[in-house]
Write a protein that holds these residues in place. Structure first.
Motif, short mmCIF file in Angstrom:
data_model
loop_
_atom_site.label_atom_id
_atom_site.label_comp_id
_atom_site.label_asym_id
_atom_site.label_seq_id
_atom_site.Cartn_x
_atom_site.Cartn_y
_atom_site.Cartn_z
N UNK A 234 0.83 -1.20 0.00
CA UNK A 234 0.00 0.00 0.00
C UNK A 234 0.87 1.26 0.00
N UNK A 235 1.90 1.26 0.85
CA UNK A 235 2.82 2.40 0.89
C UNK A 235 3.56 2.55 -0.43
N UNK A 236 3.96 1.42 -1.00
CA UNK A 236 4.65 1.46 -2.30
C UNK A 236 3.77 2.11 -3.35
N UNK A 237 2.49 1.69 -3.40
CA UNK A 237 1.56 2.18 -4.42
C UNK A 237 1.26 3.67 -4.28
N UNK A 238 1.50 4.23 -3.08
CA UNK A 238 1.28 5.66 -2.87
C UNK A 238 2.57 6.45 -3.08
N UNK A 239 3.66 5.99 -2.45
CA UNK A 239 4.89 6.78 -2.40
C UNK A 239 5.67 6.75 -3.71
N UNK A 240 5.89 5.55 -4.26
CA UNK A 240 6.74 5.42 -5.45
C UNK A 240 6.22 6.24 -6.63
N UNK A 241 4.93 6.19 -6.96
CA UNK A 241 4.44 7.02 -8.08
C UNK A 241 4.67 8.52 -7.83
N UNK A 242 4.43 8.97 -6.60
CA UNK A 242 4.64 10.38 -6.29
C UNK A 242 6.10 10.76 -6.44
N UNK A 243 6.99 9.87 -5.99
CA UNK A 243 8.43 10.11 -6.13
C UNK A 243 8.82 10.18 -7.62
N UNK A 244 8.34 9.21 -8.40
CA UNK A 244 8.64 9.20 -9.83
C UNK A 244 8.15 10.46 -10.53
N UNK A 245 6.92 10.85 -10.22
CA UNK A 245 6.34 12.04 -10.84
C UNK A 245 7.09 13.31 -10.47
N UNK A 246 7.49 13.43 -9.20
CA UNK A 246 8.21 14.62 -8.75
C UNK A 246 9.60 14.70 -9.37
N UNK A 247 10.28 13.56 -9.46
CA UNK A 247 11.62 13.54 -10.06
C UNK A 247 11.56 13.95 -11.53
N UNK A 248 10.59 13.41 -12.26
CA UNK A 248 10.46 13.73 -13.68
C UNK A 248 10.00 15.17 -13.88
N UNK A 249 9.19 15.68 -12.96
CA UNK A 249 8.78 17.09 -13.04
C UNK A 249 10.00 18.00 -13.00
N UNK A 250 11.04 17.57 -12.27
CA UNK A 250 12.29 18.33 -12.21
C UNK A 250 13.17 18.06 -13.43
N UNK A 251 13.40 16.79 -13.74
CA UNK A 251 14.33 16.42 -14.81
C UNK A 251 13.84 16.86 -16.19
N UNK A 252 12.54 16.92 -16.37
CA UNK A 252 11.99 17.21 -17.70
C UNK A 252 12.37 18.59 -18.22
N UNK A 253 12.77 19.50 -17.33
CA UNK A 253 13.16 20.84 -17.77
C UNK A 253 14.40 20.81 -18.66
N UNK A 254 15.19 19.73 -18.54
CA UNK A 254 16.39 19.61 -19.35
C UNK A 254 16.11 19.00 -20.73
N UNK A 255 14.86 18.57 -20.93
CA UNK A 255 14.46 17.95 -22.20
C UNK A 255 13.59 18.89 -23.02
N UNK A 256 12.66 19.55 -22.36
CA UNK A 256 11.73 20.44 -23.05
C UNK A 256 11.31 21.57 -22.12
N UNK A 257 11.18 22.78 -22.62
CA UNK A 257 10.73 23.90 -21.78
C UNK A 257 9.21 24.01 -21.69
#
Length: 321
Positions: A234-257
């Protein structure tokens, strides 16, 4: 977080219909959506998204940014199952870990549709090529998950039919309809395409509301299926997606503005597949428990993403600009 955006998202009619579906099952209502109607609406939503994406892509100029975005999406779909597998392996079998990792590395077309609806509500544009990004992110995670099962499992994957795995990955109905609609949208005459615009645009949110109503009922019915696995999943299903989304929200700035494209990349990386992956895992890992990875993706991760995930990723994308 901008709580006004959160409140606006939660009070979105389409999301409220999703909650109504959960309530209907909870109070043991006899409300039902015919299976044939549900399948039609699913096809319609994917068709509309693909066709509109193709039309936008046809009117836009090709750039290196599109290539970078496509590559970034495939890389994230490969990295996410690789690292989540080893987190899951601490508590679960190799087959279950591989199936869950594949689900969370792959994407949810319905979450994508919800994200597109959110962007339209905010009047923010996104590139038509994001439809292709979503389709390309379906398969790498499945392949990585199967490879990890073969490497670390005692029984899984010894006689895997790779041809069938790839066939299910690339010829899955959702992939075919959305890619096919994308291509048709690209090559269709613009004036002729205006004739079906009322069908692809005007009634889209109404069909989405009915579809989420039915999905809410499915979630409520399957929610208790994995309670025997305890707090870890249950914790995995909540935490991991949020972590993935937040990391990509940051990293994506280096791919597209582009704000819209970055937001879509974040939501795709945070979503989990409950359609393509189960179909593939029936062949690759029949011993993996579908009563575990399907309710995780559909019963927890999907609601988390469309309620609090969407405003969080949107806020971070704007913050990291």
């Amino acid at each position: 977080m901008d709580f006004q955006i959160l409140i606006s998202n939660i009070t979105n009619p389409t999301l409220l219909f999703f909650l109504l579906g959960i309530i209907a099952v909870t109070i043991k209502s006899d409300l039902q959506i015919p299976e044939s109607s549900s399948k039609f609406i699913s096809l319609y939503l994917l068709f509309a998204i693909g066709f509109k994406g193709g039309q936008e892509l046809a009117l836009s100029e090709y750039s290196a940014e599109i290539t970078y975005t496509l590559i970034f999406g495939v890389v994230m779909a490969s990295v996410i199952p690789a690292y989540t597998f080893f987190i899951l392996k601490r508590k679960l079998s190799a087959s279950d870990s591989g199936a869950i990792a594949a689900a969370y590395g792959s994407v949810s077309a319905v979450t994508f549709v919800a994200a597109v609806s959110f962007l339209e509500m905010q009047q923010i544009h996104y590139g038509g090529h994001m439809v292709a990004v979503m389709a390309l992110m379906e398969s790498p995670a499945i392949v990585i998950g199967v490879i990890l099962m073969m490497q670390f499992g005692k029984e899984s994957g010894k006689n895997v039919n790779w041809k069938s795995i790839f066939q299910h990955s690339f010829t899955n109905g959702s992939v075919v309809i959305i890619l096919g609609s994308l291509v048709i949208g690209i090559i269709a005459d613009t004036k002729q395409a205006e004739g079906i615009r009322p069908f692809t645009n005007d009634i889209f949110k109404g069909f989405l509301a009915i579809f989420l109503l039915e999905l809410g009922m499915v979630v409520a019915k399957r929610f208790s299926a994995f309670t025997k696995y305890g707090w870890f999943v249950s914790l995995f299903a909540v935490i991991i997606p949020l972590v993935n989304g937040c990391i990509v929200a940051y990293l994506s700035q280096f791919v597209t503005p582009d704000i819209g494209n970055r937001f879509i990349l974040a939501i795709l990386s945070a979503s989990a597949s409950y359609i393509a992956v189960p179909a593939a895992m029936r062949i690759a890992a029949p011993e993996a428990d579908p009563g575990l990875y399907i309710p995780m993706a559909l019963g927890i991760t999907f609601p988390v993403n469309i309620t609090i995930g969407i405003p969080i990723y949107f806020r971070l994308v704007n913050l990291f600009t």
